[in-house]
Design an enzyme around this catalytic site. Structure first.
Site, mmCIF file in Angstrom:
data_model
loop_
_atom_site.group_PDB
_atom_site.id
_atom_site.type_symbol
_atom_site.label_atom_id
_atom_site.label_comp_id
_atom_site.label_asym_id
_atom_site.label_seq_id
_atom_site.Cartn_x
_atom_site.Cartn_y
_atom_site.Cartn_z
ATOM 1 N N ASP A 37 -7.491 -2.128 -1.391
ATOM 2 C CA ASP A 37 -8.507 -2.922 -0.701
ATOM 3 C C ASP A 37 -9.845 -2.579 -1.323
ATOM 4 O O ASP A 37 -10.213 -1.393 -1.411
ATOM 5 C CB ASP A 37 -8.534 -2.607 0.791
ATOM 6 C CG ASP A 37 -7.254 -2.992 1.513
ATOM 7 O OD1 ASP A 37 -6.519 -3.853 0.994
ATOM 8 O OD2 ASP A 37 -6.989 -2.438 2.588
ATOM 9 N N HIS A 60 -7.944 -7.600 -0.116
ATOM 10 C CA HIS A 60 -6.641 -7.018 -0.450
ATOM 11 C C HIS A 60 -6.083 -7.602 -1.748
ATOM 12 O O HIS A 60 -6.047 -8.822 -1.938
ATOM 13 C CB HIS A 60 -5.639 -7.270 0.690
ATOM 14 C CG HIS A 60 -4.273 -6.725 0.394
ATOM 15 N ND1 HIS A 60 -3.830 -5.533 0.911
ATOM 16 C CD2 HIS A 60 -3.258 -7.194 -0.369
ATOM 17 C CE1 HIS A 60 -2.601 -5.293 0.473
ATOM 18 N NE2 HIS A 60 -2.239 -6.299 -0.312
ATOM 19 N N HIS A 94 0.831 -1.213 0.000
ATOM 20 C CA HIS A 94 0.000 0.000 0.000
ATOM 21 C C HIS A 94 0.864 1.261 0.000
ATOM 22 O O HIS A 94 0.495 2.273 -0.603
ATOM 23 C CB HIS A 94 -0.886 0.034 1.248
ATOM 24 C CG HIS A 94 -2.120 -0.792 1.174
ATOM 25 N ND1 HIS A 94 -3.197 -0.469 0.375
ATOM 26 C CD2 HIS A 94 -2.485 -1.922 1.842
ATOM 27 C CE1 HIS A 94 -4.168 -1.360 0.546
ATOM 28 N NE2 HIS A 94 -3.754 -2.254 1.425
ATOM 29 N N GLU A 134 -6.741 -12.042 3.492
ATOM 30 C CA GLU A 134 -7.741 -10.970 3.417
ATOM 31 C C GLU A 134 -8.416 -11.004 2.044
ATOM 32 O O GLU A 134 -7.754 -10.793 1.020
ATOM 33 C CB GLU A 134 -7.087 -9.592 3.618
ATOM 34 C CG GLU A 134 -6.419 -9.421 4.972
ATOM 35 C CD GLU A 134 -5.611 -8.128 5.082
ATOM 36 O OE1 GLU A 134 -5.183 -7.800 6.198
ATOM 37 O OE2 GLU A 134 -5.422 -7.447 4.039
#
Length: 205
Positions: A121, A188, A114, A185
């Site tokens: 996300d 993500h 990120h 996740e």
């Protein structure tokens, strides 16, 4: 000339390698760390404008949105987090440091993808603008969020076929556009090779 190793978040606006997500009208933005609707319960961007991605990732996100519109009309992508400057990553990591939940955040020394503007996300919205039920919420730090456990969770009745189908459409859209999911996740996605991103691109501070 090689790319600089770091770049201040304040210098991102106007930088030729970055695209503001508001310039991509097919996307919905709900940047959770700009609000109190996140796992720390407060805004952690500190007034920074974090609605940015590097140009290559932004182009991929546009492609994912277009593919989704063609294959599942009525569904849209909602961006929950995009550029996450190093200072924000450090603040988030400190919330979980020393706990088992620290596995959900990249250690600041290694760096989150990120923080290079190369991860995003995302979730899905239906035609009424409501988020699809994915079986767990954004930043829900639990096995329910792990794609790697989906088959077992389905067998146990903890996830449904409809929830996994929604995750499947999200992954299909993102994968064909050059993004890569992770095992922990469902929301993500990284763009490009993580090792090369960390080695070759500037980290945003």
């Amino acid at each position: 000339m090689n790319a600089p190793l770091t770049l201040l978040c304040e210098d991102v606006p106007g930088h030729p390698d970055f695209v503001h997500l508001l310039s991509l009208p097919e996307l919905d933005l709900d940047l959770r760390y700009a609000t109190r609707d996140n796992f720390v319960g407060r805004a952690v961007y500190g007034g920074l404008d974090c609605a940015w991605l590097r140009r290559e990732a932004a182009t991929g996100l546009q492609q994912a949105a277009a593919w989704l519109a063609a294959h599942q009309p009525g569904l849209r992508l909602r961006v929950l987090d995009a550029l996450r400057p190093q200072r924000v990553q450090e603040a988030l990591y400190q919330e979980l440091a020393g706990t088992p939940l620290a596995i959900y955040l990249a250690h600041p020394e290694r760096g989150s993808i990120h923080s290079f503007g190369m991860a995003v996300d995302v979730t899905l919205l239906d035609a009424q603008g409501q988020e699809l039920d994915m079986g767990s919420g954004f930043d829900e730090m639990d096995a329910l969020s792990h794609p790697e456990f989906e088959a077992e969770l389905l067998a146990q009745g903890r996830l449904t076929h409809a929830q996994l189908q929604a995750r499947g459409w999200l992954r299909a859209a993102m994968r064909q556009a050059g993004f890569h999911p992770i095992t922990t996740e469902w929301w993500h996605f990284d763009f490009g090779d993580r090792t090369l991103v960390r080695a070759q691109l500037p980290r945003v501070l």
